[in-house]
Scaffold this motif. Structure first.
Motif, PDB file in Angstrom:
ATOM      1  N   ILE A 330       0.831  -1.201   0.000  1.00  0.00           N
ATOM      2  CA  ILE A 330       0.000   0.000   0.000  1.00  0.00           C
ATOM      3  C   ILE A 330       0.866   1.251   0.000  1.00  0.00           C
ATOM      4  N   GLU A 331       1.886   1.273   0.842  1.00  0.00           N
ATOM      5  CA  GLU A 331       2.770   2.438   0.913  1.00  0.00           C
ATOM      6  C   GLU A 331       3.564   2.606  -0.377  1.00  0.00           C
ATOM      7  N   ARG A 332       3.909   1.501  -1.020  1.00  0.00           N
ATOM      8  CA  ARG A 332       4.647   1.599  -2.285  1.00  0.00           C
ATOM      9  C   ARG A 332       3.748   2.161  -3.390  1.00  0.00           C
ATOM     10  N   THR A 333       2.485   1.837  -3.357  1.00  0.00           N
ATOM     11  CA  THR A 333       1.559   2.333  -4.377  1.00  0.00           C
ATOM     12  C   THR A 333       1.203   3.793  -4.162  1.00  0.00           C
ATOM     13  N   THR A 334       0.916   4.169  -2.929  1.00  0.00           N
ATOM     14  CA  THR A 334       0.475   5.536  -2.638  1.00  0.00           C
ATOM     15  C   THR A 334       1.629   6.495  -2.409  1.00  0.00           C
ATOM     16  N   GLY A 335       2.782   5.997  -1.967  1.00  0.00           N
ATOM     17  CA  GLY A 335       3.904   6.875  -1.662  1.00  0.00           C
ATOM     18  C   GLY A 335       3.754   7.622  -0.355  1.00  0.00           C
ATOM     19  N   ALA A 336       2.825   7.209   0.516  1.00  0.00           N
ATOM     20  CA  ALA A 336       2.591   7.865   1.799  1.00  0.00           C
ATOM     21  C   ALA A 336       2.677   6.834   2.911  1.00  0.00           C
ATOM     22  N   THR A 337       3.139   7.252   4.089  1.00  0.00           N
ATOM     23  CA  THR A 337       3.238   6.375   5.242  1.00  0.00           C
ATOM     24  C   THR A 337       1.890   6.293   5.943  1.00  0.00           C
ATOM     25  N   LEU A 338       1.455   5.089   6.241  1.00  0.00           N
ATOM     26  CA  LEU A 338       0.155   4.893   6.863  1.00  0.00           C
ATOM     27  C   LEU A 338       0.217   5.290   8.331  1.00  0.00           C
ATOM     28  N   ALA A 339      -0.718   6.151   8.731  1.00  0.00           N
ATOM     29  CA  ALA A 339      -0.802   6.581  10.130  1.00  0.00           C
ATOM     30  C   ALA A 339      -1.918   5.866  10.873  1.00  0.00           C
ATOM     31  N   ARG A 340      -2.944   5.368  10.167  1.00  0.00           N
ATOM     32  CA  ARG A 340      -4.062   4.696  10.829  1.00  0.00           C
ATOM     33  C   ARG A 340      -4.723   3.749   9.843  1.00  0.00           C
ATOM     34  N   ILE A 341      -5.031   2.529  10.333  1.00  0.00           N
ATOM     35  CA  ILE A 341      -5.659   1.492   9.508  1.00  0.00           C
ATOM     36  C   ILE A 341      -6.915   1.042  10.239  1.00  0.00           C
ATOM     37  N   ILE A 342      -8.059   1.198   9.591  1.00  0.00           N
ATOM     38  CA  ILE A 342      -9.347   0.804  10.160  1.00  0.00           C
ATOM     39  C   ILE A 342      -9.776  -0.497   9.487  1.00  0.00           C
ATOM     40  N   ALA A 343     -10.170  -1.481  10.296  1.00  0.00           N
ATOM     41  CA  ALA A 343     -10.555  -2.784   9.764  1.00  0.00           C
ATOM     42  C   ALA A 343     -11.725  -3.332  10.564  1.00  0.00           C
ATOM     43  N   ASP A 344     -12.338  -4.396  10.049  1.00  0.00           N
ATOM     44  CA  ASP A 344     -13.453  -5.015  10.757  1.00  0.00           C
ATOM     45  C   ASP A 344     -12.928  -6.050  11.749  1.00  0.00           C
ATOM     46  N   ALA A 345     -13.857  -6.745  12.404  1.00  0.00           N
ATOM     47  CA  ALA A 345     -13.459  -7.691  13.452  1.00  0.00           C
ATOM     48  C   ALA A 345     -12.702  -8.898  12.904  1.00  0.00           C
ATOM     49  N   GLY A 346     -12.749  -9.124  11.599  1.00  0.00           N
ATOM     50  CA  GLY A 346     -12.013 -10.241  11.025  1.00  0.00           C
ATOM     51  C   GLY A 346     -10.512 -10.074  11.047  1.00  0.00           C
TER      52      GLY A 346
END
Length: 450
Positions: A330-346
């Motif tokens: 994801i970071e390689r595609t967007t070129g930005a560092t992820l600060a927060r990742i929201i996901a479901d209970a899975g």
């Protein structure tokens, strides 16, 4: 060898019409073609070619433009070939200077180009869609740092698998291949096999399972007899053995597999990579295809809800155990560092590496929840309509591309087509807004000098 570069002449032709003279240059497809960095796509896709002697391939802008149009407008290869010849906007978007009455490509050209590019080179189209979104102010760079991730199933173009259909289909394929290579079988079971399949389906529908199982055993017996007959006839013939070994192996898997067995099973003879995935849906307990991860932004951008990343996950892995490999992608595609990742209970029990393990928030989590994060958790469901659009309008709902490589590239191209569809709508609104402002300024009286 590498594709040639197109050179814009800017000249007129007595017998051909220039596209910029017969189309509306304010059309959103024209404006999108002007803002895309085709040199970046050419440099990325050009790595798949080797600089050796041979016939030069079709131009990269033509093939990349066709891939974008195919998944933006949900067209098959045949439909795209037909519409390209009659649509001047499609031709201008693909880099043509004059209107063409005959297409310089055929349907198989798209297949060969996809096979040559693969998933890695196709990521350039997704990256360019995000770059265009930032360039046209449809999305801000800061929005790339907070994302929502979820998984879905990209179904394969295969019929619903049952034991009876697999047994009968395997026998039909073996008989057809044997006749093609000149093998005379003792019996093909063409009529009685089809009748047994029809009876099995009727008995199963009527819940007469003893009679249905009797027909199922008959189909199994017929496939076993045909397989053994072929094995005897190709013994000592290595050429025929090599040609028929794959179908015989699949027939052996169909005969040996059991309904309750663990591990990999064969669900489709023409697509053995198909997997059975259960997502807990009441209306569709099991789906047959490959799991795909979709990533979008938490905050809705001005141009819409863009897809930041899409990747096929063969093997049906646990959702949380894929974050270790997907986060760098994801970071390689967007070129930005992820600060927060929201996901479901899975995604509980995920294996995200440090420091990302403290940046992942799942549904039902209690610790480390601030009021801001609680508000963002309500945006987790924003990925669901995105998945719906990808499946319903951009060819992710039923994948017709062959093999596991086709699963991977179809997911990426569907995401790129979705983003370009949002960009077309954004450019149309932006152009209409600018035209309205121009009309307003033209209609307003000029101030008189004192």
């Amino acid at each position: 060898m590498k594709p040639r570069e197109r050179v814009e002449t800017g000249q007129t032709d007595l017998f051909r019409a220039r596209l910029d003279q017969i189309i509306d240059m304010g059309h959103e497809l024209v404006r999108l073609g002007q803002v895309i960095d085709w040199r970046f796509i050419d440099s990325k896709c050009g790595e798949a070619y080797s600089d050796v002697a041979g016939q030069p391939p079709l131009l990269t802008r033509l093939m990349a433009g066709l891939a974008i149009l195919k998944h933006t407008y949900d067209l098959s290869d045949e439909e795209l070939h037909a519409r390209w010849k009659e649509n001047p906007y499609f031709q201008y978007f693909c880099g043509e200077e004059f209107f063409c009455h005959e297409a310089p490509f055929d349907r198989s050209s798209l297949t060969r180009w996809r096979q040559r590019m693969g998933e890695e080179k196709a990521q350039a189209l997704l990256q360019e869609s995000l770059a265009v979104a930032v360039k046209t102010k449809a999305m801000q760079i800061a929005e790339l740092r907070e994302v929502v991730v979820d998984t879905t199933v990209q179904e394969k173009a295969a019929t619903f698998p049952t034991d009876a259909k697999l047994l009968n289909r395997s026998r039909v394929r073996l008989v057809r291949l044997s006749k093609k290579h000149g093998l005379r079988l003792r019996q093909s079971y063409a009529r009685v096999g089809k009748l047994a399949l029809i009876k099995h389906q009727r008995y199963a529908h009527a819940k007469q399972f003893k009679r249905a199982n009797r027909q199922l055993r008959r189909l199994r017996t017929q496939l076993g007899r045909v397989s053994r007959d072929i094995e005897r006839k190709i013994a000592g013939q290595p050429d025929l053995n090599a040609l028929l070994r794959r179908e015989l192996f699949n027939a052996g898997r169909v005969l040996a597999q059991d309904r309750r067995q663990r591990g990999r099973k064969l669900y489709s003879l023409h697509a053995p990579e198909v997997e059975c995935i259960g997502k807990g849906k009441a209306h569709k307990p099991y789906e047959f295809g490959v799991k795909v991860r979709v990533t979008t932004t938490v905050r809705r951008s001005r141009g819409g809800q863009f897809v930041l990343h899409a990747k096929a996950l063969p093997g049906n892995p646990y959702d949380g155990h894929t974050l270790a490999t997907v986060i760098p992608d994801i970071e390689r595609t967007t070129g930005a560092t992820l600060a927060r990742i929201i996901a479901d209970a899975g995604y509980r029990g995920h294996n995200a590496p440090a420091p990302y393990d403290m940046r992942v928030y799942t549904s039902g989590q209690k610790r480390r929840m601030t009021p801001t994060i609680r508000r963002q958790m309500k945006r987790r469901s924003a990925v669901e309509p995105v998945i719906g659009h990808l499946k319903g309008e951009h060819r992710m709902g039923r994948n017709h591309l062959a093999h596991a490589a086709g699963d991977a590239i179809n997911a990426v191209l569907a995401a790129a087509g979705y983003n370009f569809r949002r960009l077309l709508a954004w450019l149309a609104r932006l152009f209409a807004f600018l035209v309205a402002i121009a009309h307003t300024l033209r209609a307003s009286p000029l101030p008189q000098p004192a």
